[in-house]
Design an enzyme around this catalytic site. Structure first.
Site, PDB file in Angstrom:
ATOM      1  N   GLU A 296     100.680 101.244  48.543  1.00 36.91           N
ATOM      2  CA  GLU A 296     100.435 101.858  49.859  1.00 36.91           C
ATOM      3  C   GLU A 296     101.718 101.894  50.673  1.00 36.91           C
ATOM      4  OE1 GLU A 296      97.050  99.423  50.909  1.00 36.91           O
ATOM      5  OE2 GLU A 296      95.912 100.393  49.305  1.00 36.91           O
TER       6      GLU A 296
ATOM      7  N   GLY B 178      91.748  93.450  46.622  1.00 40.40           N
ATOM      8  CA  GLY B 178      91.711  94.105  47.930  1.00 40.40           C
ATOM      9  C   GLY B 178      90.362  93.907  48.592  1.00 40.40           C
ATOM     10  N   GLY B 179      89.514  94.938  48.513  1.00 43.62           N
ATOM     11  CA  GLY B 179      88.227  94.935  49.216  1.00 43.62           C
ATOM     12  C   GLY B 179      87.402  93.662  49.030  1.00 43.62           C
TER      13      GLY B 179
ATOM     14  N   ASN C 201      94.413  90.440  49.111  1.00 45.97           N
ATOM     15  CA  ASN C 201      95.214  91.289  50.002  1.00 45.97           C
ATOM     16  C   ASN C 201      94.241  91.911  51.001  1.00 45.97           C
ATOM     17  OD1 ASN C 201      96.802  93.173  51.265  1.00 45.97           O
ATOM     18  ND2 ASN C 201      97.195  94.424  49.424  1.00 45.97           N
ATOM     19  N   TRP C 202      94.234  91.355  52.200  1.00 45.96           N
ATOM     20  CA  TRP C 202      93.291  91.848  53.212  1.00 45.96           C
ATOM     21  C   TRP C 202      93.685  93.223  53.734  1.00 45.96           C
ATOM     22  CZ3 TRP C 202      91.525  87.477  57.130  1.00 45.96           C
ATOM     23  CH2 TRP C 202      90.821  86.484  56.416  1.00 45.96           C
ATOM     24  N   LYS C 203      94.912  93.661  53.438  1.00 48.50           N
ATOM     25  CA  LYS C 203      95.451  94.920  54.004  1.00 48.50           C
ATOM     26  C   LYS C 203      95.311  94.865  55.525  1.00 48.50           C
ATOM     27  CE  LYS C 203      94.595  97.029  49.587  1.00 48.50           C
ATOM     28  NZ  LYS C 203      94.269  98.197  48.781  1.00 48.50           N
TER      29      LYS C 203
ATOM     30  N   GLU D  62      98.985  97.327  39.417  1.00 49.04           N
ATOM     31  CA  GLU D  62      97.894  97.946  40.165  1.00 49.04           C
ATOM     32  C   GLU D  62      97.933  99.462  39.957  1.00 49.04           C
ATOM     33  OE1 GLU D  62      96.573  95.223  43.649  1.00 49.04           O
ATOM     34  OE2 GLU D  62      98.049  96.632  44.387  1.00 49.04           O
TER      35      GLU D  62
ATOM     36  N   HIS E 117     103.788  97.066  47.411  1.00 50.48           N
ATOM     37  CA  HIS E 117     102.432  97.597  47.220  1.00 50.48           C
ATOM     38  C   HIS E 117     102.501  99.127  47.242  1.00 50.48           C
ATOM     39  CE1 HIS E 117      98.223  98.535  47.752  1.00 50.48           C
ATOM     40  NE2 HIS E 117      97.963  97.314  47.328  1.00 50.48           N
TER      41      HIS E 117
ATOM     42  N   SER F 120      90.150  97.442  42.273  1.00 49.93           N
ATOM     43  CA  SER F 120      88.693  97.353  42.179  1.00 49.93           C
ATOM     44  C   SER F 120      88.203  96.155  41.360  1.00 49.93           C
ATOM     45  CB  SER F 120      88.099  98.671  41.647  1.00 49.93           C
ATOM     46  OG  SER F 120      88.402  99.736  42.537  1.00 49.93           O
TER      47      SER F 120
ATOM     48  N   GLY G 299      90.814 100.685  45.471  1.00 44.40           N
ATOM     49  CA  GLY G 299      89.849 101.081  46.499  1.00 44.40           C
ATOM     50  C   GLY G 299      88.918 102.198  46.066  1.00 44.40           C
TER      51      GLY G 299
HETATM   52  P1  13P Z   1      90.927  97.012  45.800  1.00 48.36           P
HETATM   53  O1  13P Z   1      90.583  95.684  45.176  1.00 48.36           O
HETATM   54  O2  13P Z   1      90.227  97.245  47.100  1.00 48.36           O
HETATM   55  O3  13P Z   1      90.805  98.134  44.835  1.00 48.36           O
HETATM   56  O4  13P Z   1      92.492  96.932  46.213  1.00 48.36           O
HETATM   57  C1  13P Z   1      93.397  96.495  45.270  1.00 48.36           C
HETATM   58  C2  13P Z   1      94.705  96.284  45.957  1.00 48.36           C
HETATM   59  O5  13P Z   1      95.348  97.225  46.385  1.00 48.36           O
HETATM   60  C3  13P Z   1      95.180  94.900  46.119  1.00 48.36           C
HETATM   61  O6  13P Z   1      96.503  94.864  46.523  1.00 48.36           O
END
Ligand code: 13P
Length: 247
Positions: A94, A230-231, A13-15, A164, A92, A209, A170
């Site tokens: 967010e 994510g990251g 997930n590149w966000k 999640e 998600h 993470s 993050g």
């Molecule tokens: P991180 O891997 O950056 O913690 O993000 C997880 C995430 O929200 C994937 O959708």
């Protein structure tokens, strides 16, 4: 259905990150990737046209619950399919937090995906205060209730769930493999009450993470079928090594 039928799954997930140069790098480095996992990159929708997926698929990070029509700024399942997407992340945290998406809306989005042949990756997970109050199962259970009220067993069998925990997203604070397994087992048991066959075949991903150095132990848990990254999904080498940890 045997547990072996749950093919490992890793989605990035590149966000709201990346650019066409990163897309080109992924096209190059992931091309023909050898992994036992299904691999998906969910990049910002405006970058999707640059992908030449070979050995992986692409997806969006959200989708509308409505059909094509007067919905300014939204993307329908028809449009994301037109862009080559077979997957869409829905719900998600967010978006639940920043865009006020309810579990009911998330369920409608998931249902719309399934009806169009797009696989929804449905996110659930609790904030820190809920974990500290020992209410994880009640909180996640309510998020799942909305799915079960809206989707048939057959439709649910065409979805993927991603657990999640919000406090792990993050933050570099990964859930321990035991914490992840505990909630994944709860989720599978929850669905087993709806249909044992559904629960046995349902892929449940962990997100929060995940990094190359913790992916293998997380994915080794019996009810963890892969990850939503994510990251670490923004660096091709890290993402590839996480995909390989899912073997
Ligand atoms: P991180 O891997 O950056 O913690 O993000 C997880 C995430 O929200 C994937 O959708």
């Amino acid at each position: 259905m045997s547990e072996n039928l749950r093919k490992p799954f890793v989605a990035g997930n590149w966000k709201m990150n990346g650019n066409l140069a990163l897309v080109a790098e992924f096209n190059d480095k992931l091309s023909g990737i050898k992994s036992n996992a299904d691999i998906v990159v969910c990049a910002p929708s405006l970058l999707l046209h640059g992908f030449k997926p070979n050995g992986f698929s692409i997806g969006t990070q959200d989708v509308s619950h409505c059909d094509n029509g007067a919905h300014t700024g939204e993307l329908s399942v028809d449009l994301i399919k037109e862009a080559g997407c077979q997957f869409a992340i829905v719900g998600h945290s967010e978006r639940r937090d920043n865009q006020g998406e309810s579990s009911e809306l998330v369920a409608l989005k998931a249902k719309k995906c399934v009806s169009a042949g797009v696989v929804p990756i449905i996110c659930v997970g609790e904030p820190l205060e809920v974990r500290e109050a020992n209410n994880v199962e009640a909180f996640v259970g309510e998020q799942l209730d909305a799915l079960v009220s809206e989707l048939s067993v057959e439709a649910l069998s065409k979805t993927i769930i991603a657990y999640e925990p919000i406090w792990a997203i993050g933050t570099g604070k990964t859930a321990s493999p035991e914490q992840a397994q505990e909630v994944h087992e709860f989720i599978r048991t929850y669905f087993a009450k709806v249909s044992v066959e559904l629960a046995q075949g349902l892929r449940i991903l962990y997100g929060g993470s995940v990094k190359p150095d913790n992916a293998e132990t997380l994915f080794a848990q019996p009810d963890v079928d892969g990850g939503l990254i994510g990251g670490a999904s923004l660096k091709a080498e890290d993402f590839i090594s996480i995909c390989q940890a899912a073997n």
